[in-house]
Design an enzyme around this catalytic site. Sequence first.
Site, PDB file in Angstrom:
ATOM      1  N   LYS A 117       0.844  -1.207   0.000  1.00 30.04           N
ATOM      2  CA  LYS A 117       0.000   0.000   0.000  1.00 30.04           C
ATOM      3  C   LYS A 117       0.874   1.250   0.000  1.00 30.04           C
ATOM      4  O   LYS A 117       0.624   2.194  -0.740  1.00 30.04           O
ATOM      5  CB  LYS A 117      -0.905   0.007   1.243  1.00 30.04           C
ATOM      6  CG  LYS A 117      -2.081  -0.946   1.114  1.00 30.04           C
ATOM      7  CD  LYS A 117      -2.812  -1.161   2.429  1.00 30.04           C
ATOM      8  CE  LYS A 117      -3.834  -2.288   2.273  1.00 30.04           C
ATOM      9  NZ  LYS A 117      -4.463  -2.696   3.522  1.00 30.04           N
ATOM     10  N   GLN A 174      -4.712  -1.495   9.512  1.00 28.62           N
ATOM     11  CA  GLN A 174      -4.515  -2.843   8.956  1.00 28.62           C
ATOM     12  C   GLN A 174      -5.078  -3.896   9.921  1.00 28.62           C
ATOM     13  O   GLN A 174      -4.730  -3.919  11.098  1.00 28.62           O
ATOM     14  CB  GLN A 174      -3.015  -3.082   8.704  1.00 28.62           C
ATOM     15  CG  GLN A 174      -2.709  -4.399   8.015  1.00 28.62           C
ATOM     16  CD  GLN A 174      -3.304  -4.488   6.608  1.00 28.62           C
ATOM     17  OE1 GLN A 174      -3.184  -3.574   5.810  1.00 28.62           O
ATOM     18  NE2 GLN A 174      -3.961  -5.593   6.324  1.00 28.62           N
ATOM     19  N   ASP A 207     -11.415   2.905   3.381  1.00 24.82           N
ATOM     20  CA  ASP A 207     -11.747   1.479   3.225  1.00 24.82           C
ATOM     21  C   ASP A 207     -13.246   1.289   3.012  1.00 24.82           C
ATOM     22  O   ASP A 207     -13.685   0.251   2.527  1.00 24.82           O
ATOM     23  CB  ASP A 207     -11.346   0.719   4.507  1.00 24.82           C
ATOM     24  CG  ASP A 207     -10.115  -0.143   4.298  1.00 24.82           C
ATOM     25  OD1 ASP A 207      -9.764  -0.393   3.126  1.00 24.82           O
ATOM     26  OD2 ASP A 207      -9.520  -0.573   5.305  1.00 24.82           O
TER      27      ASP A 207
END
Length: 302
Positions: A54, A98, A121
């Site tokens: 990422k 995460q 997200d």
Amino acid sequence: MTAKLILGTEIREAILEEITAEVKQIKEKHGVVPGLVTILVGENPASISYVTLKIQTGHRVGFKEVQDSQPETISEADLLALIDKYNKDDSINGILVQLPLPKHIDEKKILNAIDPDKDVDGFHPVNVGRLMIGGAEVKFPPCTPAGIQEMIVRAGVETKGAEVVVVGRSNIVGKPIANMMLQKGKGANSTVTIVHTGTKDLASHCKRADILIVAAGVPGLVKPEWIKPGACVIDVGVNRVGEKISEKTGKKIAILRGDVDFDAAKEIAGSITPVPGGVGPMTITMLMKNTLNSLKFKLGLM
Ligand code: NAP
């Protein structure tokens, strides 16, 4: 008949180039770039490799990337305070925590503490609600479903009036992609059915799909005879079925299979995604797009 391959690896490159160009333009005109913070708790090797990818992708498109690594022992209160800090940080447009988090931390509490306008997200209940309402309400569609829709559109598959069958009803893939495909608008406007383990006759539903989206996590679940000739088949499943030695690196790597019997299905479908190289590369790509859009919302460009 051999199906057209819909390659996430190719579509990713096109989208990342578009994002890079837009970031450059915004920087020239407004003097800012999108800021993305990735919070990593502990040292889970899979999480480290996701986060690394990422960050690399963020750098590639010109974002301000912040990696915030915290020890496994961080308390829930301290993690909540960290999120609050980034919620208030003007240079940060996207906050990503995460998963999984250590057992002593309530994941839901942490994810719900992220400012919905920085929740790139798309898992915060506010963004789930916005997705359900659809249209201009939507800010951050969750990344894997957004990638699936982008692949269908870029492959030139007609969605208006199409029979879409989604296998799987998870909150991260099945439910959101079904919801997105039924909205009125571009790349959607479909008639949608969701099937799951409670469905009586899985095959009969799959057989009438013009677009079949499979996210079950069961290798080879969808048989070739369940596929309508000419259908678009999106295989989201990523299943480790063994290990092999990589010809490139000489290291042990996982053998991955999708939820669809690819070799046989490609002779029947009109278009199909492979595993690996299909949906997989789209998730981080769409995370980048959501982060760029977060800045665009803030600047009034969207
Ligand atoms: P999940 O949370 O385990 O959900 C799986 C869904 O499939 C459930 O709704 C389940 O039904 C349904 N299902 C399982 N077996 C079935 C069967 N035999 N018949 C009918 N329905 C069945 O999985 P997920 O998180 O959505 O992920 C699904 C797959 O996609 C996994 O292989 C995952 O690794 C992959 N994935 C890939 C990406 C990516 O490429 N970027 C991202 C996310 C997920 P019930 O609800 O009835 O249990």
